[in-house]
Design an enzyme around this catalytic site. Structure first.
Site, PDB file in Angstrom:
ATOM      1  N   HIS A  46       0.824  -1.216   0.000  1.00  0.00           N
ATOM      2  CA  HIS A  46       0.000   0.000   0.000  1.00  0.00           C
ATOM      3  C   HIS A  46       0.859   1.267   0.000  1.00  0.00           C
ATOM      4  CE1 HIS A  46      -3.818  -2.191   0.879  1.00  0.00           C
ATOM      5  NE2 HIS A  46      -2.938  -3.080   1.308  1.00  0.00           N
ATOM      6  N   HIS A  50      -1.433   3.679  -4.942  1.00  0.00           N
ATOM      7  CA  HIS A  50      -1.642   2.232  -5.002  1.00  0.00           C
ATOM      8  C   HIS A  50      -3.126   1.914  -5.186  1.00  0.00           C
ATOM      9  CE1 HIS A  50      -2.437   3.198  -0.754  1.00  0.00           C
ATOM     10  NE2 HIS A  50      -3.266   2.161  -0.784  1.00  0.00           N
ATOM     11  N   HIS A  56      -8.041  -6.923   0.376  1.00  0.00           N
ATOM     12  CA  HIS A  56      -7.415  -6.107   1.424  1.00  0.00           C
ATOM     13  C   HIS A  56      -8.189  -6.187   2.729  1.00  0.00           C
ATOM     14  CE1 HIS A  56      -5.578  -2.897   3.587  1.00  0.00           C
ATOM     15  NE2 HIS A  56      -6.428  -1.950   3.251  1.00  0.00           N
ATOM     16  N   GLU A 177      -5.685   5.040  -3.989  1.00  0.00           N
ATOM     17  CA  GLU A 177      -5.365   6.043  -2.976  1.00  0.00           C
ATOM     18  C   GLU A 177      -4.036   6.733  -3.281  1.00  0.00           C
ATOM     19  OE1 GLU A 177      -7.634   4.151   0.900  1.00  0.00           O
ATOM     20  OE2 GLU A 177      -5.777   3.186   0.218  1.00  0.00           O
TER      21      GLU A 177
END
Length: 213
Positions: A46, A50, A56, A177
């Site tokens: 992460h 990413h 996850h 993100e």
């Protein structure tokens, strides 16, 4: 028109979720000693810009390598959320009723605080906002560390949980993100996401481009 780079650099010391592996780059071979150059990398899945896969947070969720490659080219709709500040939830009112898009890209402007500690105190998606995005069948991108709260002081997941992750990843959607440069993008654009092809991946660092036809 040339594509825009929407990716943060993977420099040592970049912001990571509290407790995640730090990014490390060190020389493994050099021109002087070896006649060529190789860099040894150490980082978490992460790190930097990413993509989160459902695996996850969801025990039975899809891994990133199982996602069809065509999924990573998305018709994107940018949402202007720059009015939201430190640690503020972004409400469902920002969402269109019919986005007609593969991905909703949340522009907070918080990339301006990269790589300072304040970057961890970003706005985030309220749980009901994330649930509504999942109902709209859209992936999500955001120019912040997390779609849920992070916080530079209280980063205990048991305190605030990860409801936005569960809502989106539980619906089989992807989360991108640590985007940047969203201010350069128009409201509608093409989002190209190229994650590293890690096996059985819960996430992977990615080069992300924005294209305008």
């Amino acid at each position: 028109m040339p594509p825009y780079d929407l990716s943060q650099p993977l420099d040592p010391g970049v912001p990571v979720y509290p407790g995640d592996p730090e990014v490390s780059l060190r020389p493994h071979a050099t021109h002087d000693a070896d006649g060529y150059r190789v860099t040894a990398l150490e980082l978490g899945s992460h790190s930097g810009t990413h993509v989160d896969a459902p695996a996850h947070t969801e025990p039975d969720g899809a891994t990133l390598d199982s996602v069809p490659v065509e999924t990573f080219t998305m018709d994107a709709l940018k949402l202007d959320c720059t009015e939201y500040g430190d640690g503020q939830p972004i409400p469902p009112a920002v969402l269109p009723s019919d986005p007609d898009a593969d991905a909703l890209v949340v522009h907070t402007g918080w990339d301006a605080h990269w790589p300072d500690e304040r970057y961890l105190d970003h706005p985030y998606l309220a749980p009901e906002t994330a649930r509504r995005i999942a109902e709209l069948d859209c992936h999500v991108g955001i120019d912040a560390l997390n779609v849920d709260p992070t916080g530079s002081v209280d980063s205990d997941v048991s305190t605030h949980g990860i409801p936005a992750h569960h809502a989106l990843l539980g619906a089989g959607k992807l989360i991108v993100e640590n985007l940047t440069n969203l201010g350069a993008m128009p409201t509608r654009f093409t989002l190209d996401v190229a994650p590293l092809p890690l096996p059985d991946a819960d996430a992977a660092p990615a080069r992300v481009l924005g294209r305008v036809e």
